[in-house]
Design a protein around this motif. Structure first.
Motif, PDB file in Angstrom:
ATOM      1  N   GLY A 115      45.439 -38.244 -58.995  1.00  0.00           N
ATOM      2  CA  GLY A 115      46.889 -38.171 -59.121  1.00  0.00           C
ATOM      3  C   GLY A 115      47.586 -38.538 -57.832  1.00  0.00           C
ATOM      4  O   GLY A 115      47.031 -38.388 -56.737  1.00  0.00           O
ATOM      5  N   ASP A 175      44.882 -30.665 -57.171  1.00  0.00           N
ATOM      6  CA  ASP A 175      45.810 -29.697 -57.747  1.00  0.00           C
ATOM      7  C   ASP A 175      45.483 -29.515 -59.223  1.00  0.00           C
ATOM      8  O   ASP A 175      44.715 -30.291 -59.809  1.00  0.00           O
ATOM      9  N   SER A 177      47.306 -30.075 -61.813  1.00  0.00           N
ATOM     10  CA  SER A 177      47.719 -31.202 -62.648  1.00  0.00           C
ATOM     11  C   SER A 177      46.653 -32.283 -62.710  1.00  0.00           C
ATOM     12  O   SER A 177      46.536 -32.992 -63.719  1.00  0.00           O
ATOM     13  N   HIS A 178      45.852 -32.422 -61.659  1.00  0.00           N
ATOM     14  CA  HIS A 178      44.812 -33.444 -61.646  1.00  0.00           C
ATOM     15  C   HIS A 178      43.723 -33.149 -62.676  1.00  0.00           C
ATOM     16  O   HIS A 178      43.108 -34.074 -63.214  1.00  0.00           O
ATOM     17  N   TYR A 180      44.362 -31.837 -65.572  1.00  0.00           N
ATOM     18  CA  TYR A 180      44.948 -32.281 -66.829  1.00  0.00           C
ATOM     19  C   TYR A 180      44.961 -33.804 -66.919  1.00  0.00           C
ATOM     20  O   TYR A 180      44.788 -34.371 -68.006  1.00  0.00           O
ATOM     21  N   ASN A 181      45.167 -34.481 -65.778  1.00  0.00           N
ATOM     22  CA  ASN A 181      45.067 -35.942 -65.784  1.00  0.00           C
ATOM     23  C   ASN A 181      43.660 -36.384 -66.192  1.00  0.00           C
ATOM     24  O   ASN A 181      43.485 -37.332 -66.963  1.00  0.00           O
TER      25      ASN A 181
END
Length: 311
Positions: A115, A175, A177-178, A180-181
């Motif tokens: 990300g 993080d 969010s990564h 989820y990426n």
């Protein structure tokens, strides 16, 4: 993850692009120094060596394949460790530049940042004030206003081209969010298990380095990936050994090396990558954990084998 399910893979990241030559006389810069550092780390117990290259004239991070050639030739002759080439390079490089070594040399394993993010290295200017080369100070200062670009298109390009070469990936997740990426690319069939998830803690712009941050990442990864991933811990700077120890006790693999931390103890510079590998190996063995050999790492990560690379 069950710590008894597998042996622990030690990765050594031997030079990286974060630290500069003026910060430590022990930081490998020339191709010979980087190769010797990687071989020493492997002899100390690292199953995987993660490689960046530098311009030997001034130590500047380089993704020029010609700077990798002597390193890779030396490793091919002298160790059976898994070679992991960076596609992260430096935040100051274009994605096309960053991809070149992994695409040309077709390694068993390559890193892949999951990300875009702020990547703040400028606080190191408070600790280090004298530099031999002006690019060192400039690079740190520019990180105050820098986004490390890793868009969905960038990730897809690296994943697709690398997978076509049989390369698998160390997914560097800075993080939540990564994670989820990565799930997004797994669900699209572009990232295939077992996913090698490298959780990165303690860099400004990413998740923090509190043990609770590690627990949160672990819970989230378990929920998203179930049994279809191998987890590894990277703690930046002074967090290196502490977080690796916590993670290993929970079932993770570990990453050490002068890319991630210049230190071996409070105020004490590590004299080599091998010294950090020896330290974490002693900790793992004190926890009654077994250390994976390179071939055991290949089996766990389902790699193509050292004879199938392009170097």
């Amino acid at each position: 993850m069950n710590p008894r399910k597998h042996k622990v893979i030690i990765t050594s990241a031997v030079t990286g692009a974060i630290h500069t030559p003026s910060m430590s006389k022990y930081l490998p810069v020339s191709p010979q120094e980087i190769a010797e550092a990687a071989i020493g780390a492997a002899e100390a117990g690292a199953a995987v060596v993660h490689l960046h290259a530098r311009d030997p004239r001034d130590g500047r991070p380089s993704q020029d394949p010609e700077h990798f050639v002597p390193i890779l030739e030396s490793l091919k002759r002298n160790t059976d460790a898994v070679v992991n080439l960076t596609t992260g390079g430096s935040p100051h490089m274009t994605v096309a530049e960053r991809m070149r070594p992994a695409m040309e040399f077709k390694p068993e394993l390559a890193s892949l940042n999951m990300g875009s993010m702020n990547f703040g290295l400028y606080p190191m200017l408070d600790r280090f004030t004298e530099f031999e080369f002006e690019w060192e100070r400039e690079g740190l200062e520019k990180s105050r206003d820098l986004v490390f670009k890793n868009t969905f298109a960038d990730i897809e390009a690296i994943l697709t081209r690398g997978s076509d070469n049989g390369t698998r990936f160390e997914f560097e997740c800075y993080d939540i969010s990564h994670l989820y990426n990565l799930t997004h690319f797994r669900d699209r069939g572009l990232a295939k298990g077992p996913l090698f998830v490298q959780s990165v803690f303690g860099l400004l712009g990413g998740i923090g380095a509190d043990p609770e941050d590690l627990m949160h990442v672990h819970r989230t990864a378990d929920r998203l990936f179930g049994d279809d991933y191998q987890w590894s811990i990277l703690g930046a700077g002074r967090n290196q050994m502490r977080l690796a120890t916590i993670g290993a006790a929970m079932g993770s693999h570990v990453r050490v090396g002068l890319e991630d931390s210049l230190w071996i103890g409070p105020g004490q510079l590590a004299e080599s990558n091998a010294a950090q590998v020896e330290r974490i190996r002693a900790i793992l063995e004190a926890l009654n954990l077994e250390i994976a050999t390179p071939d055991e790492a290949r089996q766990l990560l389902q790699l193509k084998g050292r004879d199938a690379v392009g170097f």
